[in-house]
Design an enzyme around this catalytic site. Structure first.
Site, PDB file in Angstrom:
ATOM      1  N   SER A 114       0.827  -1.205   0.000  1.00 54.54           N
ATOM      2  CA  SER A 114       0.000   0.000   0.000  1.00 54.54           C
ATOM      3  C   SER A 114       0.860   1.253   0.000  1.00 54.54           C
ATOM      4  CB  SER A 114      -0.854   0.060   1.267  1.00 54.54           C
ATOM      5  OG  SER A 114      -1.625  -1.076   1.406  1.00 54.54           O
ATOM      6  N   HIS A 132      -1.666  -2.674  -6.718  1.00 52.08           N
ATOM      7  CA  HIS A 132      -2.345  -2.329  -5.469  1.00 52.08           C
ATOM      8  C   HIS A 132      -3.858  -2.464  -5.618  1.00 52.08           C
ATOM      9  CE1 HIS A 132      -3.290   0.928  -2.268  1.00 52.08           C
ATOM     10  NE2 HIS A 132      -3.239  -0.253  -1.716  1.00 52.08           N
ATOM     11  N   GLU A 143      -4.236  -0.073  -8.787  1.00 49.35           N
ATOM     12  CA  GLU A 143      -3.147   0.848  -9.146  1.00 49.35           C
ATOM     13  C   GLU A 143      -1.965  -0.001  -9.612  1.00 49.35           C
ATOM     14  OE1 GLU A 143      -3.116   4.789  -6.401  1.00 49.35           O
ATOM     15  OE2 GLU A 143      -2.879   2.929  -5.281  1.00 49.35           O
ATOM     16  N   ASN A 196      -3.869   6.278  -1.712  1.00 49.80           N
ATOM     17  CA  ASN A 196      -3.575   6.443  -0.286  1.00 49.80           C
ATOM     18  C   ASN A 196      -2.981   7.814   0.023  1.00 49.80           C
ATOM     19  OD1 ASN A 196      -4.638   4.089   0.679  1.00 49.80           O
ATOM     20  ND2 ASN A 196      -2.734   2.925   0.514  1.00 49.80           N
TER      21      ASN A 196
HETATM   22  N1  3HC Z   1     -17.356  -9.875  -1.573  1.00 49.96           N
HETATM   23  C1  3HC Z   1     -18.261  -9.627  -2.541  1.00 49.96           C
HETATM   24  N2  3HC Z   1     -19.169  -8.644  -2.470  1.00 49.96           N
HETATM   25  C2  3HC Z   1     -19.183  -7.894  -1.357  1.00 49.96           C
HETATM   26  C3  3HC Z   1     -18.289  -8.104  -0.289  1.00 49.96           C
HETATM   27  C4  3HC Z   1     -17.338  -9.152  -0.434  1.00 49.96           C
HETATM   28  N3  3HC Z   1     -16.413  -9.426   0.485  1.00 49.96           N
HETATM   29  N4  3HC Z   1     -18.537  -7.175   0.659  1.00 49.96           N
HETATM   30  C5  3HC Z   1     -19.547  -6.428   0.218  1.00 49.96           C
HETATM   31  N5  3HC Z   1     -19.941  -6.839  -1.014  1.00 49.96           N
HETATM   32  C6  3HC Z   1     -20.912  -6.191  -1.891  1.00 49.96           C
HETATM   33  C7  3HC Z   1     -22.080  -7.024  -2.115  1.00 49.96           C
HETATM   34  O1  3HC Z   1     -22.554  -6.738  -3.417  1.00 49.96           O
HETATM   35  C8  3HC Z   1     -23.050  -6.522  -1.104  1.00 49.96           C
HETATM   36  O2  3HC Z   1     -24.312  -6.840  -1.539  1.00 49.96           O
HETATM   37  P1  3HC Z   1     -25.100  -8.066  -0.847  1.00 49.96           P
HETATM   38  O3  3HC Z   1     -25.555  -7.509   0.461  1.00 49.96           O
HETATM   39  O4  3HC Z   1     -26.148  -8.324  -1.833  1.00 49.96           O
HETATM   40  O5  3HC Z   1     -24.175  -9.232  -0.631  1.00 49.96           O
HETATM   41  C9  3HC Z   1     -22.771  -5.047  -1.118  1.00 49.96           C
HETATM   42  O6  3HC Z   1     -21.359  -4.979  -1.337  1.00 49.96           O
HETATM   43  C10 3HC Z   1     -23.095  -4.345   0.145  1.00 49.96           C
HETATM   44  O7  3HC Z   1     -22.401  -4.968   1.169  1.00 49.96           O
HETATM   45  P2  3HC Z   1     -22.851  -4.855   2.677  1.00 49.96           P
HETATM   46  O8  3HC Z   1     -24.240  -5.280   2.830  1.00 49.96           O
HETATM   47  O9  3HC Z   1     -21.825  -5.518   3.523  1.00 49.96           O
HETATM   48  O10 3HC Z   1     -22.962  -3.318   2.865  1.00 49.96           O
HETATM   49  P3  3HC Z   1     -22.043  -2.138   2.971  1.00 49.96           P
HETATM   50  O11 3HC Z   1     -22.889  -1.054   2.559  1.00 49.96           O
HETATM   51  O12 3HC Z   1     -21.428  -2.144   4.325  1.00 49.96           O
HETATM   52  O13 3HC Z   1     -20.951  -2.229   1.791  1.00 49.96           O
HETATM   53  C11 3HC Z   1     -18.701  -1.890   1.144  1.00 49.96           C
HETATM   54  C12 3HC Z   1     -19.719  -2.609   2.016  1.00 49.96           C
HETATM   55  C13 3HC Z   1     -18.677  -2.528  -0.232  1.00 49.96           C
HETATM   56  C14 3HC Z   1     -17.416  -2.172   1.863  1.00 49.96           C
HETATM   57  C15 3HC Z   1     -18.997  -0.357   0.971  1.00 49.96           C
HETATM   58  O14 3HC Z   1     -19.312   0.215   2.200  1.00 49.96           O
HETATM   59  C16 3HC Z   1     -17.790   0.392   0.417  1.00 49.96           C
HETATM   60  O15 3HC Z   1     -17.540   0.412  -0.770  1.00 49.96           O
HETATM   61  N6  3HC Z   1     -17.020   1.062   1.319  1.00 49.96           N
HETATM   62  C17 3HC Z   1     -15.821   1.791   0.940  1.00 49.96           C
HETATM   63  C18 3HC Z   1     -14.672   0.850   0.831  1.00 49.96           C
HETATM   64  C19 3HC Z   1     -13.406   1.525   0.442  1.00 49.96           C
HETATM   65  O16 3HC Z   1     -13.274   2.736   0.391  1.00 49.96           O
HETATM   66  N7  3HC Z   1     -12.380   0.703   0.192  1.00 49.96           N
HETATM   67  C20 3HC Z   1     -11.054   1.178  -0.097  1.00 49.96           C
HETATM   68  C21 3HC Z   1     -10.237   1.099   1.147  1.00 49.96           C
HETATM   69  S1  3HC Z   1      -8.606   1.706   0.921  1.00 49.96           S
HETATM   70  C22 3HC Z   1      -7.712   0.342   0.503  1.00 49.96           C
HETATM   71  O17 3HC Z   1      -8.190  -0.764   0.429  1.00 49.96           O
HETATM   72  C23 3HC Z   1      -6.281   0.580   0.237  1.00 49.96           C
HETATM   73  C24 3HC Z   1      -5.361   0.004   1.271  1.00 49.96           C
HETATM   74  O18 3HC Z   1      -4.066   0.144   0.818  1.00 49.96           O
HETATM   75  C25 3HC Z   1      -5.485   0.678   2.625  1.00 49.96           C
END
Ligand code: 3HC
Length: 286
Positions: free
Chosen positions: A121, A142, A154, A192
């Site tokens: 990351s 990434h 990325e 990030n």
């Molecule tokens: N696999 C597949 N699909 C998933 C999943 C998984 N592990 N988790 C969530 N989903 C999908 C599904 O389509 C789900 O629908 P479903 O309920 O029919 O199964 C839908 O997302 C909604 O999921 P939730 O009911 O769990 O509801 P949320 O509203 O909490 O959604 C989320 C979860 C997808 C995580 C959404 O909140 C989101 O996009 N959040 C932002 C995440 C983000 O910003 N990520 C980047 C982080 S930074 C990073 O990773 C970089 C690192 O270097 C730090």
């Protein structure tokens, strides 16, 4: 160059399991290396649970889930990745551990043209490339959490990465259904570098007593249409990972906005790492 058919993934935590799941759903033969039996079993459970959820929600047929599971194999030994065409390392965000893995992989993977991609990351990719005998085939790749959901990858070429490696890595990301942006090899890359100061600012707001976590999160969810607010997102990413990323970025730029706040450090020390330990800024016990 033919599409990748034999993928190696090192590490089966949140990111490694997501990468392996997406690749197995794409029909690849995926071999996952983890250090311990317990870590293998935890990774297997995570992938199975995610695929089962897809079936329950009607996104996936049972046949497709079973085919994906059949395409996965697990090992404790990096030498079992010898025949891989492409390997993604997704171990903990720790320079020593990643260096060790890259060095061992370099010796283990037989095809000298095989690509070793790091899902770091924030650690400069060149630092990881130069520990191998194939720096031209080492690249940053990434992914974002949760990997099955987030469409972005990325691709980060180090100064040593060849154009051919960049092209093959972009193609491979496309094969997984991901959209690529090319990012510079500076700590934090593109996403990030923008995201982390925002997340840390939210922690400082809690730390100073300026606002409650739920108010901060609702503010960004309802006011800016973010899918989750910064503290919920930190709980998803893992506070230990967020701290490690912030430290790498601070080390590179000495920018105060990148310095992990004391509250983040104390929560990590206490084991309040977010969803994965059941407690972070919120509690996740049933
Ligand atoms: N696999 C597949 N699909 C998933 C999943 C998984 N592990 N988790 C969530 N989903 C999908 C599904 O389509 C789900 O629908 P479903 O309920 O029919 O199964 C839908 O997302 C909604 O999921 P939730 O009911 O769990 O509801 P949320 O509203 O909490 O959604 C989320 C979860 C997808 C995580 C959404 O909140 C989101 O996009 N959040 C932002 C995440 C983000 O910003 N990520 C980047 C982080 S930074 C990073 O990773 C970089 C690192 O270097 C730090």
């Amino acid at each position: 160059m033919d599409p990748v058919t034999r993928l190696g993934v090192v590490g089966c935590g949140l990111m490694g399991s997501g990468i392996a799941e997406v690749a197995a759903l794409g029909g690849l033969d995926v071999r996952i290396a983890e250090a311990t039996h317990d870590a293998v079993e935890a990774g297997r459970r995570r992938i199975t649970a995610s695929l089962d959820r897809g079936v329950r929600r009607g996104r996936l047929s049972e046949e497709r889930r079973d085919r994906a599971l059949a395409g996965l194999s697990f090992t404790h030994d990096l030498s079992d990745l010898a025949d891989r065409q492409f390997v993604v390392e997704a171990v903990a965000e720790n320079r020593d551990i990643k260096t060790d893995v890259l060095c061992t992989l370099d010796k283990a993977v037989e095809d000298p043209a095989a690509i070793l991609a790091t899902n770091t990351s924030s650690i400069p990719v060149v630092d990881l490339a130069v520990v191998t005998e194939r720096p031209a085939q080492v690249v940053g790749m990434h992914f974002f959490n949760p990997v099955p959901v987030q469409r972005l990858v990325e691709v980060i070429p180090a100064l040593t990465t060849s154009q051919e490696t960049v092209r093959r890595t972009r193609d491979f990301a496309g094969q997984l259904g991901k959209q690529v942006i090319q990012a510079p090899d500076r700590s934090g890359f593109v996403v990030n570098a923008l995201l982390v100061p925002y997340l840390l600012s939210a922690v400082r707001m809690v730390e100073s007593g300026g606002a409650l976590p739920d108010d901060i999160d609702q503010g960004m969810e309802l006011g800016c249409a973010h899918p989750m607010g910064p503290l919920r997102l930190l709980d998803l990413i893992g506070l230990d990972t967020a701290q490690a990323v912030a430290e790498s970025m601070y080390e590179e730029f000495k920018e105060p906005l990148y310095a992990p706040p004391a509250l983040l450090r104390r929560m990590v020390a206490a084991g309040h790492l977010g969803r994965k330990t059941g407690r972070g800024f919120y509690s996740y016990h049933a």
